[in-house]
Design an enzyme around this catalytic site. Sequence first.
Site, PDB file in Angstrom:
ATOM      1  N   LYS A 159       0.878  -1.155   0.000  1.00 31.15           N
ATOM      2  CA  LYS A 159       0.000   0.000   0.000  1.00 31.15           C
ATOM      3  C   LYS A 159       0.918   1.208   0.000  1.00 31.15           C
ATOM      4  CE  LYS A 159      -2.781   2.941   2.762  1.00 31.15           C
ATOM      5  NZ  LYS A 159      -3.577   3.245   3.946  1.00 31.15           N
ATOM      6  N   GLY A 177      -7.609   9.579   9.286  1.00 31.30           N
ATOM      7  CA  GLY A 177      -7.917   9.699  10.707  1.00 31.30           C
ATOM      8  C   GLY A 177      -8.913  10.793  11.053  1.00 31.30           C
ATOM      9  N   ALA A 210      -9.293   5.906   3.662  1.00 37.64           N
ATOM     10  CA  ALA A 210      -9.157   7.002   4.635  1.00 37.64           C
ATOM     11  C   ALA A 210     -10.366   7.926   4.687  1.00 37.64           C
ATOM     12  CB  ALA A 210      -7.904   7.843   4.392  1.00 37.64           C
ATOM     13  N   GLY A 211     -10.696   8.333   5.902  1.00 35.86           N
ATOM     14  CA  GLY A 211     -11.707   9.352   6.120  1.00 35.86           C
ATOM     15  C   GLY A 211     -13.056   8.865   6.597  1.00 35.86           C
ATOM     16  N   ASN A 232      -9.190   2.306   9.125  1.00 34.91           N
ATOM     17  CA  ASN A 232      -8.510   1.865  10.337  1.00 34.91           C
ATOM     18  C   ASN A 232      -9.096   2.564  11.558  1.00 34.91           C
ATOM     19  OD1 ASN A 232      -6.740   1.127  12.385  1.00 34.91           O
ATOM     20  ND2 ASN A 232      -4.902   1.569  11.261  1.00 34.91           N
ATOM     21  N   THR A 233      -8.880   3.883  11.645  1.00 37.54           N
ATOM     22  CA  THR A 233      -9.249   4.617  12.856  1.00 37.54           C
ATOM     23  C   THR A 233     -10.730   4.497  13.203  1.00 37.54           C
ATOM     24  OG1 THR A 233      -7.533   6.186  12.212  1.00 37.54           O
ATOM     25  CG2 THR A 233      -8.957   6.839  14.019  1.00 37.54           C
TER      26      THR A 233
END
Lengths: 80, 269
Positions: B111, B172, B198-199, B220-221
Amino acid sequence: MTETTTNPTRDTGRINLTVNGEERKVERGTTVAGLLEELDLEPRTVVVERNREIIPRDDYGEVTLRDDDTLELVHFVGGG
Amino acid sequence: MTTSTERAGSGLDDGPLTIGGRDFESRLIVGTGKYPDNETMVEAIRASGSEMVTVAVRRVDLDRSSEEGILHHLDPDEFFLLANTAGCYTAEDAVRYARLARAAGFNEWIKLEVIGDEKTLLPDVQATLEAARILVDEGFKVMAYTNDDLVAALRLEDAGCVSVMPLASPIGSGLGLVNPYYIREIKDRLEVPVIVDAGVGTASDACATMEQGVDGVLMNTAIAAADEPVSMARAMRLGVQAGRLAYLAGRMPRREIAVPSSPVGGMLD
Protein backbone atom coordinates in the site's frame (compact mmCIF):
# COMPACT_ATOMS: atom_id res chain seq x y z
CA MET A 1 38.53 9.28 13.45
CA THR A 2 42.07 8.44 14.52
CA GLU A 3 42.78 4.92 15.65
CA THR A 4 45.08 4.60 18.63
CA THR A 5 46.32 1.55 20.44
CA THR A 6 44.66 2.83 23.59
CA ASN A 7 41.22 2.69 22.01
CA PRO A 8 39.64 -0.19 23.94
CA THR A 9 37.15 -0.99 21.22
CA ARG A 10 39.95 -1.85 18.84
CA ASP A 11 42.03 -3.75 21.36
CA THR A 12 39.37 -6.06 22.68
CA GLY A 13 38.29 -7.32 19.29
CA ARG A 14 34.95 -5.61 19.48
CA ILE A 15 33.44 -3.62 16.65
CA ASN A 16 31.15 -0.60 16.68
CA LEU A 17 27.74 -0.79 15.11
CA THR A 18 24.82 1.56 14.85
CA VAL A 19 21.69 -0.53 15.39
CA ASN A 20 18.36 1.24 14.98
CA GLY A 21 20.05 4.54 15.65
CA GLU A 22 21.92 3.43 18.76
CA GLU A 23 25.62 2.69 19.18
CA ARG A 24 26.36 -0.89 20.03
CA LYS A 25 29.51 -3.00 20.37
CA VAL A 26 29.70 -6.65 19.41
CA GLU A 27 32.51 -9.20 19.16
CA ARG A 28 34.40 -9.09 15.89
CA GLY A 29 33.15 -11.92 13.71
CA THR A 30 29.55 -11.65 14.88
CA THR A 31 27.07 -12.60 12.16
CA VAL A 32 23.65 -11.08 11.61
CA ALA A 33 22.15 -14.23 13.14
CA GLY A 34 24.46 -13.81 16.12
CA LEU A 35 23.38 -10.21 16.64
CA LEU A 36 19.70 -11.14 16.49
CA GLU A 37 20.30 -13.89 19.03
CA GLU A 38 22.12 -11.43 21.30
CA LEU A 39 19.12 -9.10 21.03
CA ASP A 40 16.68 -11.96 21.64
CA LEU A 41 14.93 -11.40 18.29
CA GLU A 42 13.42 -14.11 16.14
CA PRO A 43 15.13 -14.05 12.71
CA ARG A 44 11.92 -15.04 10.90
CA THR A 45 10.10 -11.88 12.01
CA VAL A 46 12.87 -9.34 11.50
CA VAL A 47 14.12 -7.75 8.28
CA VAL A 48 17.69 -6.52 8.37
CA GLU A 49 19.09 -3.66 6.34
CA ARG A 50 22.83 -2.99 6.48
CA ASN A 51 24.16 0.30 5.14
CA ARG A 52 20.90 0.67 3.17
CA GLU A 53 21.08 -2.81 1.64
CA ILE A 54 18.66 -5.54 2.65
CA ILE A 55 20.30 -8.76 3.80
CA PRO A 56 18.31 -11.80 2.64
CA ARG A 57 17.05 -13.85 5.58
CA ASP A 58 18.77 -16.99 4.29
CA ASP A 59 22.11 -15.20 4.61
CA TYR A 60 21.80 -14.13 8.26
CA GLY A 61 24.05 -16.99 9.37
CA GLU A 62 26.80 -16.21 6.89
CA VAL A 63 26.93 -12.43 6.79
CA THR A 64 29.56 -11.12 9.21
CA LEU A 65 29.13 -7.64 10.60
CA ARG A 66 31.87 -5.07 9.96
CA ASP A 67 33.13 -2.19 12.01
CA ASP A 68 30.95 0.93 11.61
CA ASP A 69 28.09 -0.94 9.98
CA THR A 70 24.75 0.83 10.24
CA LEU A 71 21.93 -1.63 10.73
CA GLU A 72 18.19 -1.23 10.68
CA LEU A 73 16.16 -4.04 12.19
CA VAL A 74 12.50 -3.70 11.25
CA HIS A 75 9.31 -5.66 11.61
CA PHE A 76 5.58 -5.29 11.03
CA VAL A 77 3.58 -3.30 13.53
CA GLY A 78 -0.03 -2.15 13.59
CA GLY A 79 -0.83 0.45 10.96
CA GLY A 80 -3.48 1.65 8.55
CA MET B 1 -32.78 -20.74 -9.73
CA THR B 2 -32.02 -18.45 -6.84
CA THR B 3 -34.40 -17.50 -4.09
CA SER B 4 -34.90 -13.90 -3.08
CA THR B 5 -32.98 -14.60 0.13
CA GLU B 6 -30.01 -15.88 -1.83
CA ARG B 7 -30.13 -12.87 -4.09
CA ALA B 8 -30.13 -10.51 -1.16
CA GLY B 9 -27.32 -12.40 0.51
CA SER B 10 -25.12 -12.66 -2.53
CA GLY B 11 -25.63 -9.07 -3.57
CA LEU B 12 -27.34 -9.51 -6.94
CA ASP B 13 -24.75 -11.93 -8.30
CA ASP B 14 -21.93 -9.71 -7.14
CA GLY B 15 -18.60 -11.37 -7.84
CA PRO B 16 -15.54 -11.26 -5.67
CA LEU B 17 -13.34 -8.20 -5.45
CA THR B 18 -10.42 -9.05 -7.72
CA ILE B 19 -7.23 -7.07 -7.21
CA GLY B 20 -4.00 -7.92 -8.97
CA GLY B 21 -5.34 -11.34 -9.96
CA ARG B 22 -6.35 -12.24 -6.41
CA ASP B 23 -9.97 -12.67 -5.29
CA PHE B 24 -11.36 -11.30 -2.04
CA GLU B 25 -14.87 -12.02 -0.81
CA SER B 26 -14.87 -9.00 1.46
CA ARG B 27 -14.87 -5.47 0.08
CA LEU B 28 -13.65 -4.10 3.35
CA ILE B 29 -9.92 -3.77 4.04
CA VAL B 30 -8.90 -2.81 7.57
CA GLY B 31 -5.85 -1.44 9.28
CA THR B 32 -4.27 -2.80 12.45
CA GLY B 33 -3.13 0.42 14.13
CA LYS B 34 -4.33 2.34 17.17
CA TYR B 35 -6.30 -0.46 18.86
CA PRO B 36 -6.49 -0.37 22.66
CA ASP B 37 -4.93 -3.86 22.77
CA ASN B 38 -4.03 -6.71 20.45
CA GLU B 39 -6.89 -8.99 21.53
CA THR B 40 -9.43 -6.31 20.60
CA MET B 41 -7.66 -5.78 17.29
CA VAL B 42 -7.87 -9.45 16.30
CA GLU B 43 -11.49 -9.75 17.44
CA ALA B 44 -12.46 -6.57 15.57
CA ILE B 45 -10.74 -7.68 12.37
CA ARG B 46 -12.59 -11.00 12.53
CA ALA B 47 -15.88 -9.15 13.14
CA SER B 48 -15.19 -6.93 10.11
CA GLY B 49 -15.01 -9.98 7.84
CA SER B 50 -11.93 -8.49 6.16
CA GLU B 51 -9.46 -10.78 4.48
CA MET B 52 -6.84 -8.15 3.72
CA VAL B 53 -5.29 -6.18 6.56
CA THR B 54 -2.69 -3.43 6.47
CA VAL B 55 0.46 -3.35 8.57
CA ALA B 56 3.27 -0.81 8.93
CA VAL B 57 7.04 -1.29 8.82
CA ARG B 58 8.90 0.11 11.81
CA ARG B 59 12.12 -0.34 13.75
CA VAL B 60 12.15 -3.11 16.31
CA ASP B 61 12.25 -1.50 19.75
CA LEU B 62 15.44 -3.00 21.14
CA ASP B 63 14.58 -2.10 24.72
CA ARG B 64 11.39 -4.09 24.72
CA SER B 65 10.34 -7.64 24.11
CA SER B 66 9.90 -8.79 20.52
CA GLU B 67 6.27 -9.52 21.44
CA GLU B 68 5.31 -6.07 20.16
CA GLY B 69 5.63 -7.32 16.58
CA ILE B 70 2.17 -7.70 15.12
CA LEU B 71 2.81 -11.19 13.79
CA HIS B 72 2.81 -12.42 17.36
CA HIS B 73 -0.88 -11.60 17.43
CA LEU B 74 -2.08 -11.77 13.85
CA ASP B 75 -1.83 -15.06 11.98
CA PRO B 76 -0.48 -14.38 8.46
CA ASP B 77 -2.22 -17.57 7.30
CA GLU B 78 -5.58 -16.16 8.37
CA PHE B 79 -5.22 -12.70 6.82
CA PHE B 80 -3.59 -11.36 3.69
CA LEU B 81 -0.99 -8.85 4.82
CA LEU B 82 -0.79 -5.56 2.95
CA ALA B 83 2.24 -3.64 4.17
CA ASN B 84 2.12 0.12 3.87
CA THR B 85 4.64 2.91 3.46
CA ALA B 86 2.83 5.12 5.96
CA GLY B 87 4.94 7.91 7.39
CA CYS B 88 7.05 8.31 4.25
CA TYR B 89 7.42 11.82 2.83
CA THR B 90 9.58 11.06 -0.20
CA ALA B 91 9.45 8.58 -3.07
CA GLU B 92 12.87 7.31 -2.03
CA ASP B 93 11.72 6.52 1.51
CA ALA B 94 8.55 4.85 0.27
CA VAL B 95 10.56 2.61 -2.07
CA ARG B 96 12.91 1.74 0.80
CA TYR B 97 10.02 0.79 3.11
CA ALA B 98 8.35 -1.23 0.36
CA ARG B 99 11.51 -3.24 -0.24
CA LEU B 100 11.86 -3.91 3.48
CA ALA B 101 8.23 -5.03 3.61
CA ARG B 102 8.71 -7.43 0.73
CA ALA B 103 11.82 -8.87 2.37
CA ALA B 104 9.61 -9.94 5.27
CA GLY B 105 8.67 -12.72 2.89
CA PHE B 106 4.88 -12.71 2.73
CA ASN B 107 4.02 -11.13 -0.61
CA GLU B 108 4.99 -8.46 -3.10
CA TRP B 109 2.00 -6.22 -2.42
CA ILE B 110 2.38 -2.71 -1.06
CA LYS B 111 0.00 0.00 0.00
CA LEU B 112 1.93 2.96 -1.34
CA GLU B 113 1.47 6.12 0.64
CA VAL B 114 3.66 9.20 0.28
CA ILE B 115 2.54 12.07 2.46
CA GLY B 116 3.01 15.63 1.28
CA ASP B 117 1.74 17.70 4.19
CA GLU B 118 2.08 17.05 7.91
CA LYS B 119 -1.02 18.89 8.99
CA THR B 120 -3.54 17.34 6.61
CA LEU B 121 -1.60 14.15 5.79
CA LEU B 122 -2.69 14.72 2.21
CA PRO B 123 -0.69 12.71 -0.30
CA ASP B 124 2.20 13.99 -2.41
CA VAL B 125 0.77 12.79 -5.69
CA GLN B 126 3.89 13.48 -7.74
CA ALA B 127 6.12 11.55 -5.33
CA THR B 128 3.52 8.77 -5.16
CA LEU B 129 3.58 8.45 -8.93
CA GLU B 130 7.38 8.42 -8.99
CA ALA B 131 7.52 5.69 -6.35
CA ALA B 132 4.74 3.72 -8.06
CA ARG B 133 6.70 3.57 -11.32
CA ILE B 134 9.81 2.29 -9.54
CA LEU B 135 7.92 -0.30 -7.51
CA VAL B 136 5.85 -1.60 -10.43
CA ASP B 137 9.10 -1.96 -12.36
CA GLU B 138 10.50 -4.03 -9.49
CA GLY B 139 7.52 -6.38 -9.60
CA PHE B 140 5.48 -4.99 -6.74
CA LYS B 141 1.70 -5.03 -6.78
CA VAL B 142 1.04 -1.45 -5.87
CA MET B 143 -2.16 -0.18 -4.29
CA ALA B 144 -1.71 3.56 -4.34
CA TYR B 145 -3.24 5.93 -1.81
CA THR B 146 -4.01 9.21 -3.53
CA ASN B 147 -6.14 12.32 -3.56
CA ASP B 148 -9.68 12.40 -4.96
CA ASP B 149 -8.15 13.70 -8.19
CA LEU B 150 -9.11 12.04 -11.46
CA VAL B 151 -5.95 12.92 -13.36
CA ALA B 152 -3.71 11.61 -10.59
CA ALA B 153 -5.78 8.42 -10.47
CA LEU B 154 -5.45 7.95 -14.23
CA ARG B 155 -1.68 8.44 -14.05
CA LEU B 156 -1.37 5.90 -11.25
CA GLU B 157 -3.37 3.41 -13.28
CA ASP B 158 -1.13 4.08 -16.29
CA ALA B 159 1.90 3.49 -14.06
CA GLY B 160 0.66 -0.07 -13.49
CA CYS B 161 -0.87 0.12 -10.02
CA VAL B 162 -3.20 -2.84 -9.34
CA SER B 163 -5.56 -0.55 -7.45
CA VAL B 164 -5.97 3.18 -6.99
CA MET B 165 -7.13 4.34 -3.57
CA PRO B 166 -8.49 7.89 -3.39
CA LEU B 167 -9.34 9.29 0.02
CA ALA B 168 -12.85 9.97 1.29
CA SER B 169 -11.36 12.70 3.53
CA PRO B 170 -8.05 13.12 5.39
CA ILE B 171 -6.50 10.16 7.22
CA GLY B 172 -7.92 9.70 10.71
CA SER B 173 -10.37 12.59 10.31
CA GLY B 174 -13.60 10.59 10.30
CA LEU B 175 -15.18 13.28 8.14
CA GLY B 176 -16.71 10.76 5.77
CA LEU B 177 -17.05 11.08 2.02
CA VAL B 178 -16.56 14.76 1.24
CA ASN B 179 -16.56 14.53 -2.55
CA PRO B 180 -18.83 11.81 -3.89
CA TYR B 181 -18.82 13.37 -7.35
CA TYR B 182 -15.04 13.06 -7.78
CA ILE B 183 -15.04 9.55 -6.35
CA ARG B 184 -17.74 8.50 -8.86
CA GLU B 185 -15.79 10.12 -11.67
CA ILE B 186 -12.64 8.21 -10.72
CA LYS B 187 -14.57 4.95 -10.50
CA ASP B 188 -16.18 5.57 -13.90
CA ARG B 189 -12.89 6.23 -15.63
CA LEU B 190 -10.55 3.64 -14.17
CA GLU B 191 -10.36 -0.02 -15.05
CA VAL B 192 -8.41 -1.16 -12.00
CA PRO B 193 -10.35 -1.52 -8.74
CA VAL B 194 -10.97 1.74 -6.89
CA ILE B 195 -10.75 1.39 -3.12
CA VAL B 196 -11.65 4.44 -1.06
CA ASP B 197 -8.97 4.72 1.61
CA ALA B 198 -9.16 7.00 4.64
CA GLY B 199 -11.71 9.35 6.12
CA VAL B 200 -14.62 7.03 6.84
CA GLY B 201 -15.95 7.74 10.36
CA THR B 202 -18.92 5.49 10.88
CA ALA B 203 -21.02 2.84 9.15
CA SER B 204 -23.19 5.30 7.20
CA ASP B 205 -20.00 6.76 5.69
CA ALA B 206 -18.91 3.30 4.59
CA CYS B 207 -22.34 2.67 3.14
CA ALA B 208 -22.51 6.03 1.33
CA THR B 209 -19.02 5.44 -0.07
CA MET B 210 -19.93 2.01 -1.43
CA GLU B 211 -23.14 3.44 -2.92
CA GLN B 212 -20.92 5.45 -5.30
CA GLY B 213 -20.02 2.16 -6.97
CA VAL B 214 -16.43 1.88 -5.80
CA ASP B 215 -14.95 -1.57 -5.39
CA GLY B 216 -14.10 -1.40 -1.71
CA VAL B 217 -13.24 0.65 1.33
CA LEU B 218 -10.12 0.70 3.48
CA MET B 219 -10.31 2.01 7.03
CA ASN B 220 -8.51 1.86 10.34
CA THR B 221 -9.25 4.62 12.86
CA ALA B 222 -13.03 4.46 12.45
CA ILE B 223 -12.95 0.95 13.92
CA ALA B 224 -9.93 1.16 16.20
CA ALA B 225 -10.95 4.44 17.85
CA ALA B 226 -14.62 3.54 18.34
CA ASP B 227 -15.73 3.06 21.95
CA GLU B 228 -16.48 -0.56 21.05
CA PRO B 229 -14.20 -1.50 18.15
CA VAL B 230 -15.61 -5.01 17.72
CA SER B 231 -19.19 -3.74 17.37
CA MET B 232 -18.08 -0.97 15.03
CA ALA B 233 -16.20 -3.52 12.92
CA ARG B 234 -19.41 -5.48 12.50
CA ALA B 235 -21.32 -2.27 11.71
CA MET B 236 -18.73 -1.43 9.05
CA ARG B 237 -19.03 -4.88 7.54
CA LEU B 238 -22.80 -4.41 7.26
CA GLY B 239 -22.43 -0.82 6.04
CA VAL B 240 -20.12 -1.89 3.23
CA GLN B 241 -22.45 -4.74 2.28
CA ALA B 242 -25.52 -2.48 2.38
CA GLY B 243 -23.83 0.16 0.27
CA ARG B 244 -22.68 -2.38 -2.28
CA LEU B 245 -26.08 -3.97 -2.51
CA ALA B 246 -27.81 -0.58 -2.83
CA TYR B 247 -25.42 0.37 -5.62
CA LEU B 248 -26.08 -2.87 -7.49
CA ALA B 249 -29.83 -2.56 -6.89
CA GLY B 250 -29.81 0.90 -8.50
CA ARG B 251 -31.29 3.71 -6.49
CA MET B 252 -34.46 5.57 -7.48
CA PRO B 253 -33.99 8.94 -9.15
CA ARG B 254 -33.93 11.99 -6.92
CA ARG B 255 -36.92 14.33 -7.30
CA GLU B 256 -37.43 17.72 -5.81
CA ILE B 257 -41.18 17.18 -5.50
CA ALA B 258 -43.10 14.64 -3.48
CA VAL B 259 -44.72 11.69 -5.23
CA PRO B 260 -47.30 9.71 -3.25
CA SER B 261 -46.53 6.07 -2.59
CA SER B 262 -50.18 5.10 -2.17
CA PRO B 263 -52.75 5.17 -4.99
CA VAL B 264 -54.30 8.57 -5.57
CA GLY B 265 -57.43 6.89 -6.88
CA GLY B 266 -59.93 4.98 -4.80
CA MET B 267 -60.28 7.63 -2.15
CA LEU B 268 -63.65 7.95 -0.41
CA ASP B 269 -66.02 10.78 -1.33
